[in-house]
Design a protein around this motif. Structure first.
Motif, PDB file in Angstrom:
ATOM      1  N   ASP A 165       0.742  -1.300   0.062  1.00 22.31           N
ATOM      2  CA  ASP A 165      -0.060   0.062  -0.110  1.00 22.31           C
ATOM      3  C   ASP A 165       0.958   1.296  -0.033  1.00 22.31           C
ATOM      4  O   ASP A 165       1.216   1.806  -0.983  1.00 22.31           O
ATOM      5  CB  ASP A 165      -1.039  -0.069   1.270  1.00 22.31           C
ATOM      6  CG  ASP A 165      -2.116   1.092   0.797  1.00 22.31           C
ATOM      7  OD1 ASP A 165      -2.563   1.207  -0.077  1.00 22.31           O
ATOM      8  OD2 ASP A 165      -2.374   1.650   2.026  1.00 22.31           O
ATOM      9  N   THR A 166       1.217   1.590   1.079  1.00 23.79           N
ATOM     10  CA  THR A 166       2.301   2.896   1.322  1.00 23.79           C
ATOM     11  C   THR A 166       3.350   2.914   2.017  1.00 23.79           C
ATOM     12  O   THR A 166       4.068   3.866   1.810  1.00 23.79           O
ATOM     13  CB  THR A 166       1.068   4.061   1.886  1.00 23.79           C
ATOM     14  OG1 THR A 166       0.859   3.506   3.354  1.00 23.79           O
ATOM     15  CG2 THR A 166      -0.182   4.175   1.228  1.00 23.79           C
ATOM     16  N   ASP A 167       3.623   1.656   2.557  1.00 24.96           N
ATOM     17  CA  ASP A 167       4.859   1.702   3.417  1.00 24.96           C
ATOM     18  C   ASP A 167       5.644   0.329   3.240  1.00 24.96           C
ATOM     19  O   ASP A 167       5.207  -0.569   2.784  1.00 24.96           O
ATOM     20  CB  ASP A 167       4.584   1.743   4.834  1.00 24.96           C
ATOM     21  CG  ASP A 167       4.056   3.399   5.214  1.00 24.96           C
ATOM     22  OD1 ASP A 167       4.704   4.286   4.980  1.00 24.96           O
ATOM     23  OD2 ASP A 167       2.891   3.459   5.369  1.00 24.96           O
ATOM     24  N   TRP A 168       7.045   0.415   3.453  1.00 25.12           N
ATOM     25  CA  TRP A 168       7.820  -0.827   3.529  1.00 25.12           C
ATOM     26  C   TRP A 168       7.669  -1.414   4.920  1.00 25.12           C
ATOM     27  O   TRP A 168       7.739  -0.571   5.904  1.00 25.12           O
ATOM     28  CB  TRP A 168       9.387  -0.411   3.278  1.00 25.12           C
ATOM     29  CG  TRP A 168       9.473  -0.010   1.924  1.00 25.12           C
ATOM     30  CD1 TRP A 168       9.761   0.918   1.175  1.00 25.12           C
ATOM     31  CD2 TRP A 168       9.792  -1.191   0.699  1.00 25.12           C
ATOM     32  NE1 TRP A 168       9.838   0.761  -0.460  1.00 25.12           N
ATOM     33  CE2 TRP A 168      10.008  -0.328  -0.413  1.00 25.12           C
ATOM     34  CE3 TRP A 168       9.906  -2.564   0.860  1.00 25.12           C
ATOM     35  CZ2 TRP A 168      10.218  -1.177  -1.686  1.00 25.12           C
ATOM     36  CZ3 TRP A 168      10.169  -3.171  -0.471  1.00 25.12           C
ATOM     37  CH2 TRP A 168      10.334  -2.648  -1.663  1.00 25.12           C
ATOM     38  N   THR A 169       7.752  -2.447   4.927  1.00 24.30           N
ATOM     39  CA  THR A 169       7.785  -3.257   6.482  1.00 24.30           C
ATOM     40  C   THR A 169       8.969  -4.488   6.163  1.00 24.30           C
ATOM     41  O   THR A 169       9.187  -4.643   5.099  1.00 24.30           O
ATOM     42  CB  THR A 169       6.425  -3.869   6.874  1.00 24.30           C
ATOM     43  OG1 THR A 169       6.114  -4.821   5.777  1.00 24.30           O
ATOM     44  CG2 THR A 169       5.498  -2.829   7.156  1.00 24.30           C
ATOM     45  N   ARG A 170       9.451  -4.787   7.409  1.00 23.90           N
ATOM     46  CA  ARG A 170      10.365  -5.951   7.237  1.00 23.90           C
ATOM     47  C   ARG A 170       9.726  -7.069   7.753  1.00 23.90           C
ATOM     48  O   ARG A 170       9.100  -7.114   9.094  1.00 23.90           O
ATOM     49  CB  ARG A 170      11.648  -5.499   8.222  1.00 23.90           C
ATOM     50  CG  ARG A 170      12.686  -6.520   8.017  1.00 23.90           C
ATOM     51  CD  ARG A 170      14.137  -5.764   8.325  1.00 23.90           C
ATOM     52  NE  ARG A 170      14.584  -5.092   7.391  1.00 23.90           N
ATOM     53  CZ  ARG A 170      15.237  -4.005   7.541  1.00 23.90           C
ATOM     54  NH1 ARG A 170      15.300  -3.371   8.699  1.00 23.90           N
ATOM     55  NH2 ARG A 170      15.595  -3.301   6.464  1.00 23.90           N
ATOM     56  N   LEU A 171       9.631  -8.270   7.384  1.00 24.19           N
ATOM     57  CA  LEU A 171       9.039  -9.352   7.807  1.00 24.19           C
ATOM     58  C   LEU A 171       9.777  -9.851   8.992  1.00 24.19           C
ATOM     59  O   LEU A 171      11.072  -9.718   9.228  1.00 24.19           O
ATOM     60  CB  LEU A 171       9.005 -10.568   6.791  1.00 24.19           C
ATOM     61  CG  LEU A 171       8.308 -10.307   5.478  1.00 24.19           C
ATOM     62  CD1 LEU A 171       8.171 -11.550   4.608  1.00 24.19           C
ATOM     63  CD2 LEU A 171       6.945  -9.755   5.692  1.00 24.19           C
ATOM     64  N   ALA A 172       8.979 -10.399   9.989  1.00 17.32           N
ATOM     65  CA  ALA A 172       9.770 -10.783  11.338  1.00 17.32           C
ATOM     66  C   ALA A 172      10.476 -11.874  11.052  1.00 17.32           C
ATOM     67  O   ALA A 172      11.447 -12.089  11.868  1.00 17.32           O
ATOM     68  CB  ALA A 172       8.377 -11.253  12.089  1.00 17.32           C
ATOM     69  N   SER A 173      10.440 -12.862  10.133  1.00 15.56           N
ATOM     70  CA  SER A 173      11.175 -13.990   9.898  1.00 15.56           C
ATOM     71  C   SER A 173      12.051 -13.920   8.642  1.00 15.56           C
ATOM     72  O   SER A 173      11.495 -13.127   7.668  1.00 15.56           O
ATOM     73  CB  SER A 173      10.501 -15.156   9.498  1.00 15.56           C
ATOM     74  OG  SER A 173       9.755 -15.343  10.754  1.00 15.56           O
ATOM     75  N   TYR A 174      13.355 -14.127   8.708  1.00 21.56           N
ATOM     76  CA  TYR A 174      14.312 -13.996   7.639  1.00 21.56           C
ATOM     77  C   TYR A 174      14.499 -15.282   6.837  1.00 21.56           C
ATOM     78  O   TYR A 174      14.204 -16.321   7.218  1.00 21.56           O
ATOM     79  CB  TYR A 174      15.839 -13.594   8.360  1.00 21.56           C
ATOM     80  CG  TYR A 174      15.709 -12.083   9.034  1.00 21.56           C
ATOM     81  CD1 TYR A 174      17.009 -11.657   9.090  1.00 21.56           C
ATOM     82  CD2 TYR A 174      14.483 -11.401   9.230  1.00 21.56           C
ATOM     83  CE1 TYR A 174      16.937 -10.256   9.746  1.00 21.56           C
ATOM     84  CE2 TYR A 174      14.761 -10.299   9.761  1.00 21.56           C
ATOM     85  CZ  TYR A 174      15.794  -9.510   9.874  1.00 21.56           C
ATOM     86  OH  TYR A 174      15.976  -8.532  10.565  1.00 21.56           O
ATOM     87  N   ASN A 175      15.024 -14.915   5.529  1.00 17.78           N
ATOM     88  CA  ASN A 175      15.245 -15.948   4.818  1.00 17.78           C
ATOM     89  C   ASN A 175      16.591 -16.634   5.195  1.00 17.78           C
ATOM     90  O   ASN A 175      17.900 -15.964   5.185  1.00 17.78           O
ATOM     91  CB  ASN A 175      15.440 -15.732   3.293  1.00 17.78           C
ATOM     92  CG  ASN A 175      15.931 -16.705   2.204  1.00 17.78           C
ATOM     93  OD1 ASN A 175      15.701 -17.884   2.555  1.00 17.78           O
ATOM     94  ND2 ASN A 175      16.772 -16.324   1.165  1.00 17.78           N
ATOM     95  N   ILE A 176      16.637 -17.817   5.931  1.00 26.07           N
ATOM     96  CA  ILE A 176      17.935 -18.396   6.607  1.00 26.07           C
ATOM     97  C   ILE A 176      18.456 -19.348   5.545  1.00 26.07           C
ATOM     98  O   ILE A 176      17.984 -20.389   5.524  1.00 26.07           O
ATOM     99  CB  ILE A 176      17.561 -18.822   7.946  1.00 26.07           C
ATOM    100  CG1 ILE A 176      16.973 -17.883   8.793  1.00 26.07           C
ATOM    101  CG2 ILE A 176      18.666 -19.431   8.650  1.00 26.07           C
ATOM    102  CD1 ILE A 176      16.462 -18.508  10.181  1.00 26.07           C
TER     103      ILE A 176
END
Length: 356
Positions: A165-176
């Protein structure tokens, strides 16, 4: 997987496969619901990937949770292959979509019913390029030693940045990711000469179109899909297509007096008070913008906040990367040492040192 306090929602479930995210299921849930996922196909895909390309990723599940009135929550859950089966609880954090379009006939000429839901990958792009993982800019009397190493089969987590929509967020889980290869570079850099260490990484972009009970909107994802330890190298000249994340703050490492006999400053990766550091993603954003892949709003917002990829380098009490820097001078002079940090949605150190 338990979805708590969600109300009446539709849930799209995706899993990170070797090629990227793949949608694997969808559910209707009221209030509290339990989702049972069979990750057998995902496990086989990653076992084959490891056999062919020596790359393994821990299972990562992405949830797009939508309501009928145009609210969405993007959640992620990670697991460990060694500990399956496991249970996770997800409590959605909804936000209203400001730029969703009210429609009922976008996908076909037929009018879609109000209960119609779909989520489709409409575009993707991958780009492999060198990324600067460490650098030092010394003052004229300073010379020194720098090294950077990846230890074979250690886990490295790369953040997944989502624009909704309007903002960047960072997912809680990473690509490990862990790689069955190693790589290192070390050098004694000459007096007054900058020195850079870089490694090739593969970036991936995905754009998903979502139809949700008469609303249509998009999700955009940017993340590091793979990295190549055998390409770790360095030099006194920075590659034109390699960048560091924007430096938003300089940490004062103090003024040090050189004696001409021993080094006046030393830094090791163990000296970081976090288990992560930042690498560049804005160069990839520029490439996506040039090719007309990423939305204009997402690109502008990424540049505005100084978006980067957060790299977690410590899992199972083991550090995947080793970094050392030592500075010295043949003359008795004072040297002010600074270390960089980047800030977008969080503040993360950068292995970038400046001496003045």
């Amino acid at each position: 997987m338990n979805i708590q306090n969600a109300g009446e929602v539709h849930v799209f479930v995706s899993a990170l496969y070797p090629e990227g995210f793949r949608q694997i299921a969808e559910y209707d849930i009221k209030n509290n619901g339990r989702i049972v996922l069979n990750l057998g196909d995902l496990r086989r895909a990653w076992e084959e990937e490891y056999s062919k390309n020596k790359r393994l990723s821990q299972p990562l599940i992405l949830l797009t949770i939508v309501t009928k009135d145009g609210n969405v929550s993007i959640e992620s859950v990670s697991f460990d292959w060694k500990e399956l089966p496991q249970s996770r609880t997800v409590v959605p954090e909804f936000r209203a979509l400001k730029n969703a379009v009210k429609t009922s006939s976008e996908q076909t000429n037929d009018v879609q019913p109000l209960y119609y839901y779909s989520r489709t990958l409409v575009d993707s792009y991958e780009w492999t390029a060198p990324t600067i993982v460490a650098q030092v800019i010394p003052d004229s009397p300073t010379k020194g030693y720098i090294s950077y190493t990846y230890s074979i089969n250690k886990k490295v987590g790369f953040s997944i940045n989502a624009f909704v929509d309007t903002d960047w967020t960072r997912l809680a889980s990473y690509n490990i990711v862990q790689k069955d290869e190693t790589g290192s570079h070390y050098a004694n850099f000459p007096q007054g000469s900058p020195y850079y260490i870089w490694m090739n990484v593969k970036y991936r972009y995905e754009r998903w179109r979502v139809y949700s009970a008469g609303w249509v909107w998009y999700e955009e994802y940017v993340y590091v899909k793979d990295f190549y330890p055998s390409t770790i190298t360095g030099g006194t000249s920075k590659l034109s297509d390699a960048q560091v994340p924007p430096i938003d703050r300089w940490i004062d490492e103090g003024v040090h007096e050189s004696t001409g006999d021993i080094g006046y400053y030393a830094f090791h990766i163990w000296d970081l008070n976090t288990s992560d550091f930042a690498v560049d993603v804005l160069k990839f954003i520029d490439v996506l913008e040039l090719m007309g892949k990423i939305s204009e709003t997402a690109a502008q917002k990424a540049t505005l906040i100084g978006l980067f990829v957060d790299v977690g380098f410590e899992y199972d009490d083991m550090k995947a990367f080793d970094f050392d820097l030592s500075l010295d001078s043949d003359v008795q002079t004072s040297h002010h040492v600074w270390r960089g940090e980047s800030t977008d949605m969080s503040t993360v150190p950068v292995l970038y040192f400046n001496v003045d």
